[in-house]
Design a protein around this motif. Structure first.
Motif, PDB file in Angstrom:
ATOM      1  N   ARG A 170       0.806  -1.220   0.000  1.00  0.00           N
ATOM      2  CA  ARG A 170       0.000   0.000   0.000  1.00  0.00           C
ATOM      3  C   ARG A 170       0.841   1.273   0.000  1.00  0.00           C
ATOM      4  O   ARG A 170       0.505   2.249  -0.682  1.00  0.00           O
ATOM      5  N   GLU A 171       1.919   1.285   0.755  1.00  0.00           N
ATOM      6  CA  GLU A 171       2.756   2.488   0.774  1.00  0.00           C
ATOM      7  C   GLU A 171       3.366   2.738  -0.598  1.00  0.00           C
ATOM      8  O   GLU A 171       3.399   3.879  -1.084  1.00  0.00           O
ATOM      9  N   GLU A 172       3.844   1.668  -1.242  1.00  0.00           N
ATOM     10  CA  GLU A 172       4.403   1.827  -2.581  1.00  0.00           C
ATOM     11  C   GLU A 172       3.316   2.262  -3.569  1.00  0.00           C
ATOM     12  O   GLU A 172       3.564   3.055  -4.476  1.00  0.00           O
ATOM     13  N   PHE A 173       2.118   1.760  -3.373  1.00  0.00           N
ATOM     14  CA  PHE A 173       1.000   2.164  -4.234  1.00  0.00           C
ATOM     15  C   PHE A 173       0.724   3.650  -4.096  1.00  0.00           C
ATOM     16  O   PHE A 173       0.465   4.342  -5.083  1.00  0.00           O
ATOM     17  N   ASP A 174       0.787   4.169  -2.870  1.00  0.00           N
ATOM     18  CA  ASP A 174       0.530   5.595  -2.650  1.00  0.00           C
ATOM     19  C   ASP A 174       1.475   6.443  -3.482  1.00  0.00           C
ATOM     20  O   ASP A 174       1.060   7.425  -4.124  1.00  0.00           O
ATOM     21  N   GLY A 175       2.748   6.085  -3.478  1.00  0.00           N
ATOM     22  CA  GLY A 175       3.721   6.847  -4.255  1.00  0.00           C
ATOM     23  C   GLY A 175       3.496   6.713  -5.753  1.00  0.00           C
ATOM     24  O   GLY A 175       3.607   7.693  -6.504  1.00  0.00           O
ATOM     25  N   TRP A 176       3.169   5.508  -6.178  1.00  0.00           N
ATOM     26  CA  TRP A 176       2.918   5.279  -7.611  1.00  0.00           C
ATOM     27  C   TRP A 176       1.668   6.038  -8.072  1.00  0.00           C
ATOM     28  O   TRP A 176       1.686   6.709  -9.098  1.00  0.00           O
ATOM     29  N   ALA A 177       0.595   5.950  -7.295  1.00  0.00           N
ATOM     30  CA  ALA A 177      -0.663   6.567  -7.689  1.00  0.00           C
ATOM     31  C   ALA A 177      -0.572   8.085  -7.712  1.00  0.00           C
ATOM     32  O   ALA A 177      -1.264   8.748  -8.496  1.00  0.00           O
ATOM     33  N   GLU A 178       0.274   8.649  -6.873  1.00  0.00           N
ATOM     34  CA  GLU A 178       0.393  10.105  -6.783  1.00  0.00           C
ATOM     35  C   GLU A 178       0.888  10.712  -8.082  1.00  0.00           C
ATOM     36  O   GLU A 178       0.513  11.836  -8.444  1.00  0.00           O
ATOM     37  N   THR A 179       1.705   9.970  -8.830  1.00  0.00           N
ATOM     38  CA  THR A 179       2.282  10.511 -10.059  1.00  0.00           C
ATOM     39  C   THR A 179       1.666   9.903 -11.320  1.00  0.00           C
ATOM     40  O   THR A 179       1.990  10.334 -12.422  1.00  0.00           O
ATOM     41  N   TYR A 180       0.775   8.916 -11.142  1.00  0.00           N
ATOM     42  CA  TYR A 180       0.226   8.243 -12.316  1.00  0.00           C
ATOM     43  C   TYR A 180      -0.759   9.146 -13.044  1.00  0.00           C
ATOM     44  O   TYR A 180      -1.610   9.787 -12.425  1.00  0.00           O
ATOM     45  N   VAL A 181      -0.659   9.173 -14.369  1.00  0.00           N
ATOM     46  CA  VAL A 181      -1.580   9.932 -15.209  1.00  0.00           C
ATOM     47  C   VAL A 181      -2.307   8.941 -16.100  1.00  0.00           C
ATOM     48  O   VAL A 181      -1.684   8.254 -16.907  1.00  0.00           O
ATOM     49  N   ASN A 182      -3.618   8.871 -15.967  1.00  0.00           N
ATOM     50  CA  ASN A 182      -4.403   7.915 -16.737  1.00  0.00           C
ATOM     51  C   ASN A 182      -4.433   8.337 -18.205  1.00  0.00           C
ATOM     52  O   ASN A 182      -4.811   9.468 -18.521  1.00  0.00           O
ATOM     53  N   PRO A 183      -4.048   7.460 -19.133  1.00  0.00           N
ATOM     54  CA  PRO A 183      -4.005   7.850 -20.545  1.00  0.00           C
ATOM     55  C   PRO A 183      -5.352   7.764 -21.259  1.00  0.00           C
ATOM     56  O   PRO A 183      -5.458   8.160 -22.418  1.00  0.00           O
ATOM     57  N   PHE A 184      -6.381   7.260 -20.584  1.00  0.00           N
ATOM     58  CA  PHE A 184      -7.661   7.044 -21.247  1.00  0.00           C
ATOM     59  C   PHE A 184      -8.658   8.134 -20.859  1.00  0.00           C
ATOM     60  O   PHE A 184      -9.052   8.250 -19.698  1.00  0.00           O
ATOM     61  N   ALA A 185      -9.095   8.912 -21.850  1.00  0.00           N
ATOM     62  CA  ALA A 185     -10.014  10.010 -21.577  1.00  0.00           C
ATOM     63  C   ALA A 185     -11.325   9.512 -20.988  1.00  0.00           C
ATOM     64  O   ALA A 185     -11.925  10.182 -20.138  1.00  0.00           O
TER      65      ALA A 185
END
Length: 404
Positions: free
Chosen positions: A29-44
């Motif tokens: 979960r902690e690693e997910f928090d960091g990943w999700a914070e910078t993730y940009v969804n490519p699908f409109a």
């Protein structure tokens, strides 16, 4: 029968990205928090307000009610934790750690999906996900999918050439087929997940990908037949979804001819083909008729005309909700467009009866809902005078040969 129990064999759903967190094993979960914070969804379509159709249970049921759809088989749609984009066509992981994280993400999705289906257990059959980078993990997840009650079965990923993963015809996968057969888990192979991604930068790349994407998915049929997997596992059920239906008759004829040649004593082609294909106990078309089905999104009229060559009892209509190319908001019109001149018993099988049998829907439990929302037999039998002007679904495409 006054109304058809309509079951879409091809719908899609998934959690909003951050909602997957509670379904992750706590150590990720902690690693997910960091990943999700910078993730940009490519699908409109996953970032606009209508994206909630993937996870808003009440809205989803309300829209399916209006479409006349009583039950749905649910494939993934949103981005699971640690994936670059949707899991169906994601490039393979490059490191053991990346593979581990993606496994964590898919397991989170499977847990979420079980909960989502439990909100409407009679009308939802969820399809669980696996990866093929670790056979032991895949076999274990099949057992977990069964334990979670995901009666939609398992989504079999495609194997893209050059990734180092054994092809689906390899003996390597024998434990996976055995596990699915033993657990009664349906094997689903969805279009769009087996070919190279259109990432080489040429102007025509995506056009070529769109043209070829179904063919890459079709390959799983002859891989499973010619390897003897369906022969060794007669209780294994395999569904080919959202990859057209018109290809099936010619393919089965071609496979039947090929295996006769492979089994002919002393023939040169038999020596090249090897012993397995020549020792099959049934013709490929007989394996199809015994074990295989097509999730026919959206079964256009030109394909429906081939229903007896495909097998009326092999066809399961799909709406592809909530995708743009799906039949919504004109599902009732799409059913009329395809089935208005088809006998009632055949329509009943293709739009719901076969899917109910394959995926374990209880039609008696669905009956009150069908009585309220189901398209009437008379309604579907009425010829559609014109395609809705703003309909975007490929369900309404004309016969392309005649159009040409």
């Amino acid at each position: 029968m006054d109304r058809y129990p309509v079951i879409s064999a091809d719908c899609h759903a998934g959690a909003d990205l951050l909602d997957y967190r509670d379904y992750l094993d706590p150590r990720y979960r902690e690693e997910f928090d960091g990943w999700a914070e910078t993730y940009v969804n490519p699908f409109a379509d996953l970032t606009d307000p209508d994206a909630e159709r993937n996870w808003n249970s009440d809205r989803r049921n309300g829209e399916l009610d209006r479409e006349g759809i009583a039950g749905e088989v649910i494939y993934p749609n949103t981005v699971p934790p640690f994936f670059p984009h949707g899991s169906l066509a994601a490039p393979p992981p490059q490191t053991p750690r990346e593979l581990e994280l993606r496994w964590a993400g898919l397991r989170a999705h499977n847990r979420w999906l079980a909960d989502f289906c439990s909100l409407s257990p009679d009308r939802r059959a969820g399809v669980g996900q696996i990866l093929l980078g670790d056979l032991d993990e895949a076999v274990a997840e099949v057992a977990h999918i069964a334990k979670l009650g995901l009666r939609g079965g398992m989504l079999l990923p495609g194997v893209v050439p050059g990734t180092g993963i054994p092809p689906l015809y390899a003996e390597h996968w024998e434990p996976l087929w055995a596990a699915c057969e033993e657990a009664g888990v349906v094997v689903n192979h969805h279009g769009g997940s087996a070919g190279p991604s259109p990432t080489d930068g040429w102007d025509s790349s995506f056009a070529v990908w769109v043209y070829e994407t179904h063919w890459w998915a079709h390959r799983a049929l002859w891989h499973l037949i010619l390897s003897g997997a369906l022969d060794r596992h007669p209780d294994l059920t395999v569904v080919f979804t959202e990859q057209g239906a018109g290809w099936i008759p010619a393919t089965l004829t071609s496979l039947d001819v090929a295996t006769v040649r492979y089994g002919r004593p002393n023939s040169a082609i038999a020596r090249f083909a090897g012993p397995t294909a020549g020792s099959l106990t049934l013709k490929p078309s007989e394996y199809w008729n015994r074990q295989c089905y097509v999730g026919a999104s959206f079964l256009r009229p030109v394909e429906c005309a081939e229903r007896h060559d495909i097998g009326v009892d092999r066809i399961m209509w799909g709406s592809d909700y909530p995708h743009l190319e799906g039949t919504a908001p004109y599902t009732r019109e799409a059913l009329r467009h395809t089935f208005s001149d088809v006998p009632t018993d055949e329509v009943a099988a293709m739009v719901g009866g076969t899917a109910a049998a394959v995926y374990g829907f209880d039609l008696e439990a669905l009956a009150p809902l069908v009585d309220r929302i189901g398209p009437t037999v008379a309604e579907v039998a009425e010829t559609l005078p014109a395609v809705p002007a703003d309909a975007s679904s490929t369900a309404f495409e004309a016969d392309p040969i005649r159009a040409w």
